[in-house]
Scaffold this active site. Structure first.
Site, PDB file in Angstrom:
ATOM      1  N   ASP A   1     -13.264   1.669   6.907  1.00  0.00           N
ATOM      2  CA  ASP A   1     -12.706   1.443   5.572  1.00  0.00           C
ATOM      3  C   ASP A   1     -13.169   0.091   5.024  1.00  0.00           C
ATOM      4  O   ASP A   1     -12.388  -0.670   4.454  1.00  0.00           O
ATOM      5  CB  ASP A   1     -11.188   1.529   5.606  1.00  0.00           C
TER       6      ASP A   1
ATOM      7  N   GLY B   1       2.671   0.874   3.672  1.00  0.00           N
ATOM      8  CA  GLY B   1       2.882  -0.399   4.325  1.00  0.00           C
ATOM      9  C   GLY B   1       2.999  -1.531   3.336  1.00  0.00           C
ATOM     10  O   GLY B   1       2.496  -1.458   2.217  1.00  0.00           O
TER      11      GLY B   1
ATOM     12  N   GLY C   1       0.832  -1.192   0.000  1.00  0.00           N
ATOM     13  CA  GLY C   1       0.000   0.000   0.000  1.00  0.00           C
ATOM     14  C   GLY C   1       0.865   1.240   0.000  1.00  0.00           C
ATOM     15  O   GLY C   1       2.066   1.185  -0.243  1.00  0.00           O
TER      16      GLY C   1
END
Length: 340
Positions: free
Chosen positions: A134, A25, A22
């Site tokens: 999310d 991360g 990501g």
């Protein structure tokens, strides 16, 4: 930056292949040398998050590690070394729901079964005082089971919302937006406080995507999404796919209400509504659409056979299926959004 295969973090976690990456991360398959088992290792790269963000990340990871539920990925450990901060999670073998949706729309029965499992996991998360913020297809893993049924695992709950002090995804102390705008509730994109009903909204949109094979709002910019979500009703599932049970259409519509208090009050209530869907409504719903199509064809034939300049007599036109009366007008409101 990536970690080399074989590197050990905290002297116990041997890094294997990269599973995903990501903005800040990287997730690796890893091996816990002390327990002789595979795990998933999410590393927050050194220097990519500020100190307040790291502190919130550690605190929320510890809270999330207390949740034990079959539909929530288990967090085993949290730590840090020179490579950066990391969390150690259950390794889920399978594919993301996003990958499944990318291949096309799902059968209603399968979509409902997946959504119910998501809601069961969220109910456990909410009971622990955590709002996911999310929920989206890419944060849902479908694990492989012995009977080949989908087994849902919710990922990244309670962490992504507070991990980074930057614009990308819920509102932080600095007023910045964190989350995925496509699946965010109106109050989230408006910068207002969002509770567990924002997750209910996101499941509704995820179910919409499963049933249509489409991203609910298409390729809109963040600014366009804010305006649409605060101004317009949610997309109509009935307009994107005919032949669905009325109970399913009603449940999705309720989950996508703009006002949080008009949605299902809990994830469990949404799940109960989905489990109560009567699939015999599918035949009646499809029959109504077929009858309207037949009426339209009959009218077209009548008009074509009518001499020019003459109006078809009412008796020559097949009766149509009466349509439901439109709902009463609802109150209008909007969130105050700075800069929008």
């Amino acid at each position: 930056m990536s970690l080399p295969t074989g590197k050990k973090l905290d002297g116990r976690y041997e890094v294997g292949r990269m599973l995903g990456k990501g903005g800040m991360g990287v997730v690796y398959e890893a091996f816990h040398t002390g327990l002789d088992r595979k795990v998933a290792l999410k590393v927050i790269l050194a220097g990519e998050a500020d100190e307040p963000g790291i502190a919130r990340f550690r605190r929320e990871a510890k809270v999330a590690s207390k949740i034990t539920h079959e539909h929530v990925v288990q967090i085993y450990d949290v730590g840090s070394d020179e490579a950066g901060d990391f969390i150690v999670m259950e390794l889920v073998e399978g594919e993301s729901l996003q990958d499944v949706v990318n291949r096309g729309r799902l059968d209603p029965e399968r979509a409902i079964a997946i959504a119910v499992q998501m809601l069961e996991g969220l109910e456990a998360i909410h009971a622990a005082g955590i709002v996911h913020r999310d929920v989206k297809p890419s944060n849902v893993m479908l694990a492989r089971s012995a009977d080949h049924d989908d087994h849902v695992k919710l990922m990244d709950f309670g962490i992504s919302k507070s991990m980074f002090g930057a614009v990308s995804a819920t509102i932080t102390e600095t007023g910045q937006v964190i989350g995925t705008p496509q699946y965010m509730a109106p109050e989230q994109v408006a910068g207002a406080d969002a509770d567990h009903r924002a997750d209910v909204y996101a499941v509704g949109l995820t179910l919409f995507a499963m049933l249509t094979g489409e991203t609910p709002y298409g390729d809109k910019t963040f600014t366009e999404l804010v305006a649409i979500k605060l101004r317009d009703p949610a997309p109509s599932l009935a307009r994107h796919r005919i032949g669905l049970p009325q109970g399913l259409l009603a449940a999705v519509a309720k989950s996508l209400e703009r006002e949080p208090f008009d949605r299902f009050p809990t994830a469990a209530a949404f799940a109960a509504a989905l489990l109560a869907v009567d699939f015999t409504d599918v035949q009646a719903n499809s029959a109504a659409h077929t009858m309207r199509a037949t009426d339209a064809e009959s009218l077209a034939r009548t008009v074509a056979a009518t001499p020019a300049g003459k109006t078809p007599a009412p008796k020559d036109i097949a009766p149509t299926v009466p349509l439901a009366a439109p709902p009463p007008p609802r109150r209008r409101w909007c969130w105050a959004v700075a800069g929008v």
